[in-house]
Scaffold this active site. Structure first.
Site, PDB file in Angstrom:
ATOM      1  N   GLY A 265      -3.781  -0.485   4.114  1.00  0.00           N
ATOM      2  CA  GLY A 265      -3.438  -0.509   5.537  1.00  0.00           C
ATOM      3  C   GLY A 265      -3.996  -1.694   6.295  1.00  0.00           C
ATOM      4  O   GLY A 265      -4.299  -1.598   7.477  1.00  0.00           O
TER       5      GLY A 265
ATOM      6  N   SER B 295      -0.831  -4.352   3.481  1.00  0.00           N
ATOM      7  CA  SER B 295      -0.533  -3.334   4.495  1.00  0.00           C
ATOM      8  C   SER B 295      -0.173  -1.998   3.845  1.00  0.00           C
ATOM      9  O   SER B 295      -0.130  -0.966   4.506  1.00  0.00           O
ATOM     10  CB  SER B 295       0.614  -3.798   5.398  1.00  0.00           C
ATOM     11  N   CYS B 296       0.049  -2.017   2.539  1.00  0.00           N
ATOM     12  CA  CYS B 296       0.378  -0.784   1.802  1.00  0.00           C
ATOM     13  C   CYS B 296      -0.837   0.133   1.698  1.00  0.00           C
ATOM     14  O   CYS B 296      -1.972  -0.299   1.861  1.00  0.00           O
ATOM     15  CB  CYS B 296       0.867  -1.119   0.396  1.00  0.00           C
ATOM     16  N   ILE B 297      -0.554   1.401   1.392  1.00  0.00           N
ATOM     17  CA  ILE B 297      -1.595   2.411   1.206  1.00  0.00           C
ATOM     18  C   ILE B 297      -1.564   2.895  -0.241  1.00  0.00           C
ATOM     19  O   ILE B 297      -0.504   3.219  -0.774  1.00  0.00           O
ATOM     20  CB  ILE B 297      -1.353   3.634   2.132  1.00  0.00           C
TER      21      ILE B 297
END
Length: 162
Positions: free
Chosen positions: A93, A28-30
């Site tokens: 994401g 979910s990180c960018i």
């Protein structure tokens, strides 16, 4: 060229040409990179969450979209970049887990991370020229000042350059 600078969770790292930035394990990180090809400088953040809740004095400004964007801008400008030449690329994401109610709203961290990052870039006047976000697969990214391409490796699908 050197092996590459690792950008860990919540980190921000700057390189000058020749340089490579690598961030692994984006769910979910960018992974966000800002760069100026003329000044030959780039910086990357591994953004974990959309907002800092206005606590702008966080010791790891790369952790939040709303603190990572201004931090990266400051880093590349101090290294010789010009704001009107800055470009951005990002990946990550994902919605990694299927949780009821997680397609939108508070639990959709990946979507919120991407949206907040784009909002902060737009607010700062930085053009997002490449993006690979969403879906439900993890990614890793590499950005090289040799070609200014963000190579996105998606779990189970291979890699692509943006």
């Amino acid at each position: 060229m050197e092996k590459g600078q690792h950008v860990g969770m919540a980190d921000t790292v700057l390189v000058k040409h020749p340089g490579k930035l690598i961030s692994l394990g984006l769910g979910s990180c960018i992974g966000l990179v800002l760069y100026d090809e003329t000044a030959k400088v780039a910086a990357m953040a591994h953004i974990m969450l959309p907002e800092s809740r206005k606590d702008k004095d966080t010791p790891k400004p790369g952790k939040f979209a709303d603190t990572a964007v201004p931090t990266l801008i400051d880093m590349v400008l101090k290294a010789g970049a010009k704001k009107d030449r800055l470009k951005a690329k990002m990946a990550g994401g994902s919605q990694m887990f299927n949780v009821p109610g997680s397609k939108s709203g508070f639990l959709a961290v990946g979507t919120r991370n991407a949206e907040e990052t784009e909002k902060n870039l737009k607010s700062a006047g930085i053009k997002l020229v490449g993006s690979d976000t969403g879906g439900n697969k993890g990614r890793s990214v590499e950005f090289s000042t040799d070609d200014w391409i963000l190579v996105v490796k998606t779990l189970g699908t291979g890699k692509q350059g943006i």
